[in-house]
Design an enzyme around this catalytic site. Structure first.
Site, mmCIF file in Angstrom:
data_model
loop_
_atom_site.group_PDB
_atom_site.id
_atom_site.type_symbol
_atom_site.label_atom_id
_atom_site.label_comp_id
_atom_site.label_asym_id
_atom_site.label_seq_id
_atom_site.Cartn_x
_atom_site.Cartn_y
_atom_site.Cartn_z
ATOM 1 N N GLY A 245 0.810 -1.218 0.000
ATOM 2 C CA GLY A 245 0.000 0.000 0.000
ATOM 3 C C GLY A 245 0.840 1.263 0.000
ATOM 4 C CB CYS B 157 -2.522 8.087 9.797
ATOM 5 S SG CYS B 157 -1.868 6.855 8.681
HETATM 6 P P1 NAD Z 1 -3.056 0.429 2.495
HETATM 7 O O1 NAD Z 1 -4.476 0.099 2.716
HETATM 8 O O2 NAD Z 1 -2.683 1.372 1.400
HETATM 9 O O3 NAD Z 1 -2.221 -0.918 2.239
HETATM 10 C C1 NAD Z 1 -2.377 -2.090 2.962
HETATM 11 C C2 NAD Z 1 -2.236 -3.259 2.001
HETATM 12 O O4 NAD Z 1 -2.196 -4.458 2.764
HETATM 13 C C3 NAD Z 1 -3.419 -3.404 1.043
HETATM 14 O O5 NAD Z 1 -2.956 -3.367 -0.294
HETATM 15 C C4 NAD Z 1 -4.005 -4.791 1.384
HETATM 16 O O6 NAD Z 1 -4.502 -5.481 0.251
HETATM 17 C C5 NAD Z 1 -2.808 -5.486 1.987
HETATM 18 N N1 NAD Z 1 -3.140 -6.609 2.846
HETATM 19 C C6 NAD Z 1 -4.036 -6.671 3.853
HETATM 20 N N2 NAD Z 1 -4.021 -7.883 4.422
HETATM 21 C C7 NAD Z 1 -3.091 -8.620 3.767
HETATM 22 C C8 NAD Z 1 -2.600 -9.937 3.898
HETATM 23 N N3 NAD Z 1 -3.061 -10.760 4.851
HETATM 24 N N4 NAD Z 1 -1.653 -10.376 3.040
HETATM 25 C C9 NAD Z 1 -1.171 -9.563 2.074
HETATM 26 N N5 NAD Z 1 -1.588 -8.289 1.911
HETATM 27 C C10 NAD Z 1 -2.530 -7.808 2.751
HETATM 28 O O7 NAD Z 1 -2.523 0.958 3.877
HETATM 29 P P2 NAD Z 1 -1.303 1.982 4.142
HETATM 30 O O8 NAD Z 1 -1.761 3.385 3.977
HETATM 31 O O9 NAD Z 1 -0.108 1.508 3.396
HETATM 32 O O10 NAD Z 1 -1.071 1.764 5.697
HETATM 33 C C11 NAD Z 1 -0.519 0.560 6.192
HETATM 34 C C12 NAD Z 1 -0.192 0.753 7.654
HETATM 35 O O11 NAD Z 1 0.804 1.788 7.790
HETATM 36 C C13 NAD Z 1 -1.368 1.201 8.520
HETATM 37 O O12 NAD Z 1 -1.246 0.614 9.778
HETATM 38 C C14 NAD Z 1 -1.170 2.703 8.632
HETATM 39 O O13 NAD Z 1 -1.720 3.221 9.808
HETATM 40 C C15 NAD Z 1 0.330 2.819 8.667
HETATM 41 N N6 NAD Z 1 0.864 4.093 8.200
HETATM 42 C C16 NAD Z 1 0.307 4.709 7.113
HETATM 43 C C17 NAD Z 1 0.846 5.897 6.658
HETATM 44 C C18 NAD Z 1 0.249 6.597 5.466
HETATM 45 O O14 NAD Z 1 0.592 7.763 5.249
HETATM 46 N N7 NAD Z 1 -0.614 5.968 4.692
HETATM 47 C C19 NAD Z 1 1.975 6.457 7.292
HETATM 48 C C20 NAD Z 1 2.530 5.783 8.363
HETATM 49 C C21 NAD Z 1 1.969 4.600 8.815
#
Ligand code: NAD
Length: 471
Positions: free
Chosen positions: A10, A272
């Site tokens: 992601g 977030c």
């Molecule tokens: P996202 O939804 O863009 O990506 C998550 C991915 O994980 C999705 O593509 C989903 O299909 C995949 N996924 C879920 N379960 C899975 C599994 N069992 N096996 C394989 N793939 C799986 O989320 P994101 O924005 O990348 O955020 C991810 C984490 O990072 C969250 O906890 C978020 O709070 C944290 N975070 C996000 C940011 C941001 O700016 N987006 C910044 C820092 C931290």
């Protein structure tokens, strides 16, 4: 060759791993995801997320030491270090609904790791998780596989969307939390060795597991709190004739406070801030700290207040009704330089205007019509009453059109709302826009990016957050 596998391709998993691959040519990095379309996009010329500089990094290492795959189990089994970067949204049902983090995706990833692992693994929490999650993960892993040593590390990600590559290249800090045992220290060192390829040693912080997990929640809470603080002051500025930009500048000159993150706006968004604060609130409540929970909840309440204040200002300025009036909305993403609309304030603002029966024409350089229609059709979760969903009527969505040009959006409009601070909105030909709008023509600047005086000279009636109003 050290092998890294990241579960979750992601906004965090993709860019983070691309940068690790670029900076560590001696490491093989495979990013896996259960979403086939997402992986296909990562392997194509049109990446699934818009992030300045990302295309370039991916192009340099994809196919060399960076790979994207749906073969989750194979690559997890082969990896030495497994990052888990799956989504951790707010629970919408059951215990803790509306506040607690939903760890379903995390748990299924952990169970899968336990199922397929045949050698010792370092499992890294990259997702933002509640403090003490590592304890639960350890239990799932050790109770489901025999003879394998798992070391759990917390390595929260501090990148911000829109500047992710810059943030990853030059992080303020990299935080690694681990167990204070010989195996734990060895695992921390292994992860430090990865980051040491490009991050100066004094920027790599090591702590115990719980400090690292909690630091991420605390950092997001502090950042969101600054926004709510300046937004709360913006309301008082409007009531008194003070100018929030002048106040923020004067306040930020204090070196104990500093100038960053003090821009008043229509409110914060993104996937977030709200979810992490709600998570913090829930953890405080579970730990018998209701006053602390109440304190942090106010950050979200002020954010909601700011969005509804903005809508009220639009409607009241336009003679108390926007029914049947065309309102142009410039910007739908939650911030500039991203196409991400998760929790964007634009959703609540548009829904508020639709509720008053406005016709809305939206332009955002990176957000598609499908995405906007889907966001506006979705039920809004009521955080205070999690069992009650506030539906958007299907007819409301018909009041929305999406266009690919700011001038098209504003043609014939009675009012214009700027909801995302895209640079291109600063340099539009506002005289041309004014000429093509209904009169009186209103501008509501939810990001304080245009000069209200210049717009007034053109003839607009202008509302900028926290700034003196037109006489
Ligand atoms: P996202 O939804 O863009 O990506 C998550 C991915 O994980 C999705 O593509 C989903 O299909 C995949 N996924 C879920 N379960 C899975 C599994 N069992 N096996 C394989 N793939 C799986 O989320 P994101 O924005 O990348 O955020 C991810 C984490 O990072 C969250 O906890 C978020 O709070 C944290 N975070 C996000 C940011 C941001 O700016 N987006 C910044 C820092 C931290």
């Amino acid at each position: 060759m050290v092998k890294i596998c990241c579960i979750g391709a992601g906004y965090v998993g993709g860019p983070t791993m691309a940068v690790i691959a670029l900076k560590c040519p001696d490491i093989e990095v495979v990013v896996v995801d259960i979403s086939k379309p997402r992986i296909e996009a990562w392997n194509s010329d049109t990446l699934p997320i818009y992030e300045p500089g990302l295309d370039d990094v991916v192009k340099q290492c994809r196919g060399k030491n960076l790979f994207f795959s749906t073969d989750v189990e194979k690559h997890v089994a082969e990896a030495d270090i497994i990052f888990v970067s799956v989504n951790t949204p707010t629970k919408t049902r059951g215990l803790g609904a509306g506040k607690a983090a939903d760890l379903t995706y995390w748990e299924s990833a952990a169970r899968m790791i336990a199922d397929v692992s045949k050698s010792d693994k370092i499992v890294v929490e990259k997702s933002t998780v509640p403090v003490k999650t590592a304890e639960a993960i350890e239990k799932i892993l050790t109770h489901n596989s025999k003879g394998i040593n798992y070391q759990i590390l917390s390595n929260p990600e501090f990148l911000a969307e829109g500047t992710a590559i810059e943030d990853l290249f030059k992080p303020d800090r990299v935080l690694i939390g681990g167990r204070e045992t010989p195996e734990g220290r060895k695992a921390v060192q292994a992860l430090k060795d990865v980051y040491a390829h490009w991050v100066p040693e004094d920027r790599i912080l090591t702590t115990n597991l719980w400090s690292a997990e909690l630091s991420k929640l605390a950092a997001n809470a502090f950042l969101a709190q600054r926004i709510s603080s300046v937004n709360a002051i913006s309301a008082l500025c409007e009531a008194t004739g003070a100018n929030v930009s002048e106040v923020a500048y004067a306040v930020g000159k204090d070196t104990r406070i500093g100038p960053k993150f003090l821009n008043a706006s229509v409110g914060f968004g993104g996937s977030c801030f709200q979810k992490d604060i709600l998570n913090l609130v829930y953890i405080c409540e579970c730990n018998g700290l209701p006053e602390v929970a109440h304190y942090w909840k106010q950050v979200i309440k002020i954010n909601d207040y700011q969005k509804s204040r903005f809508v009220n200002r639009v409607v009241s300025s336009m003679f108390n009704t926007v029914a049947g009036k065309k309102i142009a909305v410039l910007g739908f993403a939650f911030k500039k330089d991203t196409g991400d609309t998760r929790e964007t304030p634009a959703i609540d603002v548009c829904k508020g205007l639709l509720g008053d029966k406005a016709q809305i024409s939206i332009y955002d350089p990176q957000v598609t019509e499908d995405q906007i229609q889907r966001d506006l059709a979705m039920n809004k979760f009521d955080w205070d009453h999690p069992m009650h969903l506030q539906p958007t009527s299907p007819t409301a969505v018909k009041q929305v059109s999406c266009v690919w040009d700011a001038y098209e959006a504003t043609k014939g409009a009675h009012g214009l709302c700027i909801l995302t601070e895209w640079d291109e909105f600063k340099t539009l030909d506002y005289q041309k826009i004014f000429d093509n709008m209904q009169k009186p023509a209103f501008v509501f600047d939810g990001r304080n990016i245009v000069d209200p005086e210049k717009l007034r000279e053109i003839g607009f009636i202008v509302y900028s957050i926290g700034k003196p109003l037109d006489a």
